[in-house]
Scaffold this motif. Structure first.
Motif, PDB file in Angstrom:
ATOM      1  N   LYS A 259       0.845  -1.183   0.000  1.00  0.00           N
ATOM      2  CA  LYS A 259       0.000   0.000   0.000  1.00  0.00           C
ATOM      3  C   LYS A 259       0.886   1.241   0.000  1.00  0.00           C
ATOM      4  O   LYS A 259       1.855   1.318   0.754  1.00  0.00           O
ATOM      5  CB  LYS A 259      -0.891  -0.013   1.244  1.00  0.00           C
ATOM      6  N   GLY A 260       0.583   2.198  -0.870  1.00  0.00           N
ATOM      7  CA  GLY A 260       1.363   3.425  -0.954  1.00  0.00           C
ATOM      8  C   GLY A 260       2.426   3.419  -2.038  1.00  0.00           C
ATOM      9  O   GLY A 260       3.009   4.456  -2.338  1.00  0.00           O
ATOM     10  N   ASP A 261       2.708   2.264  -2.640  1.00  0.00           N
ATOM     11  CA  ASP A 261       3.704   2.186  -3.718  1.00  0.00           C
ATOM     12  C   ASP A 261       3.157   2.805  -4.996  1.00  0.00           C
ATOM     13  O   ASP A 261       1.956   2.744  -5.256  1.00  0.00           O
ATOM     14  CB  ASP A 261       4.069   0.727  -4.019  1.00  0.00           C
ATOM     15  N   THR A 262       4.049   3.372  -5.804  1.00  0.00           N
ATOM     16  CA  THR A 262       3.676   3.853  -7.127  1.00  0.00           C
ATOM     17  C   THR A 262       3.955   2.727  -8.114  1.00  0.00           C
ATOM     18  O   THR A 262       5.044   2.150  -8.116  1.00  0.00           O
ATOM     19  CB  THR A 262       4.485   5.099  -7.507  1.00  0.00           C
ATOM     20  N   VAL A 263       2.965   2.412  -8.934  1.00  0.00           N
ATOM     21  CA  VAL A 263       3.097   1.311  -9.883  1.00  0.00           C
ATOM     22  C   VAL A 263       2.695   1.775 -11.273  1.00  0.00           C
ATOM     23  O   VAL A 263       2.027   2.794 -11.447  1.00  0.00           O
ATOM     24  CB  VAL A 263       2.228   0.101  -9.475  1.00  0.00           C
ATOM     25  N   VAL A 264       3.126   1.001 -12.286  1.00  0.00           N
ATOM     26  CA  VAL A 264       2.719   1.240 -13.664  1.00  0.00           C
ATOM     27  C   VAL A 264       2.117  -0.069 -14.176  1.00  0.00           C
ATOM     28  O   VAL A 264       2.611  -1.153 -13.873  1.00  0.00           O
ATOM     29  CB  VAL A 264       3.903   1.713 -14.542  1.00  0.00           C
ATOM     30  N   VAL A 265       1.019   0.052 -14.942  1.00  0.00           N
ATOM     31  CA  VAL A 265       0.344  -1.119 -15.496  1.00  0.00           C
ATOM     32  C   VAL A 265       1.112  -1.571 -16.725  1.00  0.00           C
ATOM     33  O   VAL A 265       1.410  -0.766 -17.613  1.00  0.00           O
ATOM     34  CB  VAL A 265      -1.128  -0.795 -15.846  1.00  0.00           C
ATOM     35  N   VAL A 266       1.448  -2.866 -16.809  1.00  0.00           N
ATOM     36  CA  VAL A 266       2.272  -3.375 -17.902  1.00  0.00           C
ATOM     37  C   VAL A 266       1.487  -4.154 -18.950  1.00  0.00           C
ATOM     38  O   VAL A 266       2.018  -4.429 -20.031  1.00  0.00           O
ATOM     39  CB  VAL A 266       3.439  -4.245 -17.381  1.00  0.00           C
ATOM     40  N   SER A 267       0.239  -4.536 -18.654  1.00  0.00           N
ATOM     41  CA  SER A 267      -0.541  -5.254 -19.657  1.00  0.00           C
ATOM     42  C   SER A 267      -2.022  -4.977 -19.462  1.00  0.00           C
ATOM     43  O   SER A 267      -2.461  -4.598 -18.378  1.00  0.00           O
ATOM     44  CB  SER A 267      -0.289  -6.760 -19.566  1.00  0.00           C
ATOM     45  N   GLY A 268      -2.773  -5.167 -20.537  1.00  0.00           N
ATOM     46  CA  GLY A 268      -4.215  -4.995 -20.473  1.00  0.00           C
ATOM     47  C   GLY A 268      -4.683  -3.659 -21.015  1.00  0.00           C
ATOM     48  O   GLY A 268      -3.940  -2.921 -21.665  1.00  0.00           O
ATOM     49  N   LYS A 269      -5.931  -3.333 -20.730  1.00  0.00           N
ATOM     50  CA  LYS A 269      -6.584  -2.137 -21.249  1.00  0.00           C
ATOM     51  C   LYS A 269      -5.921  -0.851 -20.766  1.00  0.00           C
ATOM     52  O   LYS A 269      -5.893   0.148 -21.479  1.00  0.00           O
ATOM     53  CB  LYS A 269      -8.046  -2.176 -20.806  1.00  0.00           C
ATOM     54  N   TYR A 270      -5.376  -0.859 -19.557  1.00  0.00           N
ATOM     55  CA  TYR A 270      -4.810   0.348 -18.950  1.00  0.00           C
ATOM     56  C   TYR A 270      -3.285   0.371 -19.006  1.00  0.00           C
ATOM     57  O   TYR A 270      -2.643   0.998 -18.178  1.00  0.00           O
ATOM     58  CB  TYR A 270      -5.294   0.462 -17.503  1.00  0.00           C
ATOM     59  N   GLU A 271      -2.710  -0.293 -19.977  1.00  0.00           N
ATOM     60  CA  GLU A 271      -1.252  -0.401 -20.106  1.00  0.00           C
ATOM     61  C   GLU A 271      -0.599   0.980 -20.195  1.00  0.00           C
ATOM     62  O   GLU A 271      -1.042   1.852 -20.933  1.00  0.00           O
ATOM     63  CB  GLU A 271      -0.900  -1.198 -21.366  1.00  0.00           C
TER      64      GLU A 271
ATOM     65  N   MET B 249      -7.673  -5.067  -9.595  1.00  0.00           N
ATOM     66  CA  MET B 249      -7.025  -5.697 -10.747  1.00  0.00           C
ATOM     67  C   MET B 249      -5.959  -6.659 -10.230  1.00  0.00           C
ATOM     68  O   MET B 249      -5.493  -6.518  -9.101  1.00  0.00           O
ATOM     69  CB  MET B 249      -6.429  -4.657 -11.686  1.00  0.00           C
ATOM     70  N   HIS B 250      -5.599  -7.632 -11.041  1.00  0.00           N
ATOM     71  CA  HIS B 250      -4.648  -8.641 -10.601  1.00  0.00           C
ATOM     72  C   HIS B 250      -3.266  -8.019 -10.415  1.00  0.00           C
ATOM     73  O   HIS B 250      -2.851  -7.157 -11.187  1.00  0.00           O
ATOM     74  CB  HIS B 250      -4.588  -9.795 -11.606  1.00  0.00           C
ATOM     75  N   SER B 251      -2.566  -8.456  -9.386  1.00  0.00           N
ATOM     76  CA  SER B 251      -1.279  -7.845  -9.040  1.00  0.00           C
ATOM     77  C   SER B 251      -0.181  -8.137 -10.064  1.00  0.00           C
ATOM     78  O   SER B 251       0.799  -7.400 -10.138  1.00  0.00           O
ATOM     79  CB  SER B 251      -0.819  -8.323  -7.666  1.00  0.00           C
ATOM     80  N   CYS B 252      -0.334  -9.193 -10.882  1.00  0.00           N
ATOM     81  CA  CYS B 252       0.706  -9.518 -11.868  1.00  0.00           C
ATOM     82  C   CYS B 252       0.696  -8.541 -13.040  1.00  0.00           C
ATOM     83  O   CYS B 252       1.633  -8.532 -13.837  1.00  0.00           O
ATOM     84  CB  CYS B 252       0.549 -10.943 -12.360  1.00  0.00           C
ATOM     85  N   LYS B 253      -0.319  -7.709 -13.157  1.00  0.00           N
ATOM     86  CA  LYS B 253      -0.409  -6.752 -14.265  1.00  0.00           C
ATOM     87  C   LYS B 253       0.309  -5.446 -13.995  1.00  0.00           C
ATOM     88  O   LYS B 253       0.307  -4.555 -14.842  1.00  0.00           O
ATOM     89  CB  LYS B 253      -1.876  -6.467 -14.592  1.00  0.00           C
TER      90      LYS B 253
END
Length: 114
Positions: free
Chosen positions: A15-27, A74-78
Motif C-alpha cells: 500500500k502506498g507504492d507507485t506502480v505502472v500497469v504493464v498489460s491490459g486495457k490500462y497499459e 485488478m490482478h497484481s501480476c499486471k
C-alpha cells in the motif's frame, strides 16, 4: 468435508507504492496502490480500472446520489513497481539488511532501497 483454508498470494507491491500497469486495457498508466488484497491476489490502484456506479441518495453515507466513479480491483501480476530514484518500472529484490531487522526491498536496476 472440511473447508480448505486459502493461503494469501505473494504480492510484490505494498500500500502506498507507485506502480505502472504493464498489460491490459490500462497499459502504461501510473497510479498509487490504495489497497492490497492478498487472499484474492488483487490490488486497487488509484485512477486505474475505473467503473461508473449509479447510486441513490442515502443521507448518512451518500448525501447526494448520481454517477460515482470507483476504482475496481485488478490482478497484481499486471503491475510493476516504479523505483523512486530511477523512475522506471523495476523488479524487486529482497535482501537482508545489517542495520534493519528482516528483509528490505531493493531496486534491481539501481540498487536503491525502496
Amino acid at each position: 468435508m472440511a473447508n480448505k483454508v486459502r493461503k494469501p498470494a505473494k504480492i510484490h507491491v505494498r500500500k502506498g507504492d507507485t506502480v505502472v500497469v504493464v498489460s491490459g486495457k490500462y497499459e502504461g498508466q501510473k497510479g498509487k496502490v490504495s489497497k492490497v488484497m492478498p487472499y484474492e491476489g488483487t490490488i486497487i490502484v488509484d485512477g486505474v480500472n475505473m467503473r461508473k456506479r449509479h447510486t441513490k441518495a442515502r443521507p448518512p453515507q451518500v448525501p447526494q446520489g448520481g454517477i460515482i466513479e470507483k476504482a475496481m480491483p485488478m490482478h497484481s501480476c499486471k503491475v510493476m513497481l516504479v523505483c523512486p530514484k530511477c523512475d522506471k518500472p523495476v523488479r524487486v529484490k529482497k535482501i537482508f539488511s545489517d542495520n534493519k531487522a528482516g528483509r528490505i526491498r531493493v531496486c534491481r536496476k539501481c540498487g536503491e532501497e525502496i
